[in-house]
Motif scaffolding. Structure first.
Motif, PDB file in Angstrom:
ATOM      1  N   SER A   1       0.821  -1.220   0.000  1.00 56.04           N
ATOM      2  CA  SER A   1       0.000   0.000   0.000  1.00 56.04           C
ATOM      3  C   SER A   1       0.850   1.263   0.000  1.00 56.04           C
ATOM      4  O   SER A   1       0.399   2.322  -0.408  1.00 56.04           O
ATOM      5  CB  SER A   1      -0.924   0.003   1.221  1.00 56.04           C
ATOM      6  OG  SER A   1      -0.154  -0.042   2.398  1.00 56.04           O
TER       7      SER A   1
ATOM      8  N   LYS B   1      -3.553   2.109  -2.936  1.00 53.68           N
ATOM      9  CA  LYS B   1      -3.220   2.516  -1.560  1.00 53.68           C
ATOM     10  C   LYS B   1      -4.028   1.765  -0.508  1.00 53.68           C
ATOM     11  O   LYS B   1      -3.963   2.085   0.665  1.00 53.68           O
ATOM     12  CB  LYS B   1      -3.465   4.013  -1.411  1.00 53.68           C
ATOM     13  CG  LYS B   1      -2.588   4.838  -2.323  1.00 53.68           C
ATOM     14  CD  LYS B   1      -2.721   6.291  -1.976  1.00 53.68           C
ATOM     15  CE  LYS B   1      -1.399   6.995  -2.217  1.00 53.68           C
ATOM     16  NZ  LYS B   1      -1.412   8.346  -1.645  1.00 53.68           N
ATOM     17  N   ASN B   2      -4.822   0.805  -0.941  1.00 52.68           N
ATOM     18  CA  ASN B   2      -5.647   0.005  -0.029  1.00 52.68           C
ATOM     19  C   ASN B   2      -6.610   0.868   0.790  1.00 52.68           C
ATOM     20  O   ASN B   2      -6.889   0.595   1.959  1.00 52.68           O
ATOM     21  CB  ASN B   2      -4.771  -0.843   0.905  1.00 52.68           C
ATOM     22  CG  ASN B   2      -5.562  -1.971   1.558  1.00 52.68           C
ATOM     23  OD1 ASN B   2      -6.617  -2.381   1.049  1.00 52.68           O
ATOM     24  ND2 ASN B   2      -5.099  -2.460   2.688  1.00 52.68           N
ATOM     25  N   GLU B   3      -7.155   1.894   0.182  1.00 54.72           N
ATOM     26  CA  GLU B   3      -8.038   2.800   0.915  1.00 54.72           C
ATOM     27  C   GLU B   3      -9.429   2.204   1.123  1.00 54.72           C
ATOM     28  O   GLU B   3     -10.235   2.768   1.850  1.00 54.72           O
ATOM     29  CB  GLU B   3      -8.099   4.156   0.202  1.00 54.72           C
ATOM     30  CG  GLU B   3      -6.811   4.936   0.443  1.00 54.72           C
ATOM     31  CD  GLU B   3      -6.662   6.189  -0.397  1.00 54.72           C
ATOM     32  OE1 GLU B   3      -5.668   6.905  -0.163  1.00 54.72           O
ATOM     33  OE2 GLU B   3      -7.494   6.442  -1.285  1.00 54.72           O
TER      34      GLU B   3
ATOM     35  N   TYR C   1      -2.370  -7.766  -3.203  1.00 57.56           N
ATOM     36  CA  TYR C   1      -1.102  -7.384  -3.820  1.00 57.56           C
ATOM     37  C   TYR C   1      -0.427  -8.613  -4.415  1.00 57.56           C
ATOM     38  O   TYR C   1      -0.625  -9.712  -3.907  1.00 57.56           O
ATOM     39  CB  TYR C   1      -0.189  -6.713  -2.776  1.00 57.56           C
ATOM     40  CG  TYR C   1      -0.737  -5.383  -2.327  1.00 57.56           C
ATOM     41  CD1 TYR C   1      -0.538  -4.244  -3.100  1.00 57.56           C
ATOM     42  CD2 TYR C   1      -1.488  -5.284  -1.161  1.00 57.56           C
ATOM     43  CE1 TYR C   1      -1.067  -3.017  -2.706  1.00 57.56           C
ATOM     44  CE2 TYR C   1      -2.014  -4.065  -0.766  1.00 57.56           C
ATOM     45  CZ  TYR C   1      -1.804  -2.930  -1.538  1.00 57.56           C
ATOM     46  OH  TYR C   1      -2.328  -1.731  -1.148  1.00 57.56           O
TER      47      TYR C   1
ATOM     48  N   THR D   1      -7.490  -4.528  -0.891  1.00 58.33           N
ATOM     49  CA  THR D   1      -6.547  -4.699  -2.004  1.00 58.33           C
ATOM     50  C   THR D   1      -5.756  -5.990  -1.874  1.00 58.33           C
ATOM     51  O   THR D   1      -5.293  -6.342  -0.791  1.00 58.33           O
ATOM     52  CB  THR D   1      -5.605  -3.482  -2.090  1.00 58.33           C
ATOM     53  OG1 THR D   1      -6.394  -2.310  -2.220  1.00 58.33           O
ATOM     54  CG2 THR D   1      -4.656  -3.603  -3.272  1.00 58.33           C
TER      55      THR D   1
END
Ligand code: ZN
Ligand code: ZN
Length: 365
Positions: free
Chosen positions: A12, A49-51, A57, A55
């Motif tokens: 992130s 950014k994994n907001e 990866y 997310t």
């Protein structure tokens, strides 16, 4: 297997960097596409950014993909090698549920939702009923890459009248704004409000104008007012309280494209009785709504997520027919991290589109 290369984030907190990987060979119902362009969507940044805390990866974004068919499976009938085609936000869905049968794959209610073009199934196995994953993959790699393989029925035709780089953002930004306007019946003569004037707002205003609506664009940025005028729309500052008073109960439909938390109450006041405001930009919780305003005039606040495959084709054809498209700036992929920073700061009114020819530099390296 085909050797492929793209740009991905490993964490992130890391920037996008070149990543070598492999794509499967096309199955009988799939096509392989040589990617020419890919648009940069605000959700790419949220995801990297994994907001949204979901997310997977490495994260290789990109769901505004245009390219040429380079190989077609033996059962493919809709597309041929050499065709200019597009891939939007979805590459598969369950094909069993009511929304899928209705051609609204974007609202797929299958155990894993639809299969997103990047970041895998919308509902990962970890939270799906029985821990199932009907797609057999936890992650998908999107269009920040040189090649992709997709089921032919999730591949769109790019009309010849649209430049491929201009068509790319229509696959997400275009259908995201077109679908709610169609659903809530925007028609010629309606007064439509667009909140936020970035890439989505620009597309929304052009589509609403092409539908024959009178358009008012609300922006925080004084410098963007002239841009509204160029589209044949009225530009209004969000801080202009006098203007808000004058516009009370005058809108047939309002679309918010603001990609973050914001107060929608001032806009709900601008709706006529029985009309709807749709919020498509923000996924996070919004400040409390004033229900009194909705009750007193039977108003609705709604959401909407992209559009189905048939509707995505419809908006591509609509844009070609009306000669409209997003304002774009083409960049090499090596500038992607700088482009993200400028989008995050709200500096851009246009859509960045990555020229995938720039990836060849990485292949050579
Ligand atoms: Zn998008
Ligand atoms: Zn479904």
């Amino acid at each position: 297997m085909t050797k492929a290369i793209g740009y991905a984030a490993k964490h992130s907190y890391s920037r996008l960097k070149p990543l070598a990987f492999e794509r499967q060979d096309p199955k009988p119902n799939e096509v392989e596409i040589d990617i020419l362009y890919c648009g940069v969507c605000h959700s790419d940044i949220h995801q990297v950014k994994n907001e949204w805390s979901n997310t997977v990866y490495p994260c290789m974004p990109g769901h505004e993909i245009v390219g040429r068919v380079s190989r077609a499976g033996s059962a493919v009938t809709r597309h041929a090698v050499g065709d200019m085609v597009g891939v939007g936000c979805m590459v598969d869905s369950c094909h069993q549920c009511e929304p899928c049968h209705a051609g609204e794959e974007n609202y797929c209610e299958g155990p894993n939702g639809f299969l997103a073009t990047y970041n895998g199934p919308m509902v990962p196995a970890s939270v799906a009923p029985g821990g199932n994953n009907i797609y057999g993959t936890d992650n998908t790699y999107g269009g920040y890459s040189n090649v992709i393989v997709v089921r032919e029925d999730f591949v769109l035709k790019i009309p010849a009248a649209l430049k491929p780089e201009v068509a790319a953002p229509i696959l997400c930004a275009g259908v995201t704004t077109y679908s709610p306007m169609r659903h809530w019946g925007v028609k010629a003569g309606d007064h439509v409000g667009i909140v936020g004037f970035g890439g989505l707002g620009d597309m929304a205003a052009k589509i609403a104008r092409a539908m024959g609506a009178e358009v008012t664009i609300f922006t925080r940025t004084k410098e963007k007012l002239a841009g509204a005028q160029r589209l044949g729309a009225r530009g209004m500052l969000e801080s202009d309280q006098e203007a808000f008073k004058a516009l009370k109960a005058s809108f047939d439909f309002i679309l918010s494209t603001v990609p973050e938390k914001h107060d929608i109450n001032p806009y709900v006041q601008l709706l006529k009785r029985d009309r709807t405001m749709a919020v498509v930009g923000a996924i996070e919780p919004l400040p409390p709504e004033n229900n009194q305003e909705r009750i007193m005039h039977r108003k609705s606040v709604a959401g909407s997520l992209i559009g189905g495959i048939a509707e995505t084709q419809e908006v591509l054809d609509f844009c070609a027919e009306h000669g409209i498209g997003p304002d774009i700036q083409v960049i090499p992929i090596q500038e992607i991290n700088d482009a993200y920073r400028r989008v995050e700061h709200g500096e851009v009114r246009f859509r960045y589109v990555i020229d995938m020819a720039s990836l060849r530099l990485e292949e050579a390296a």
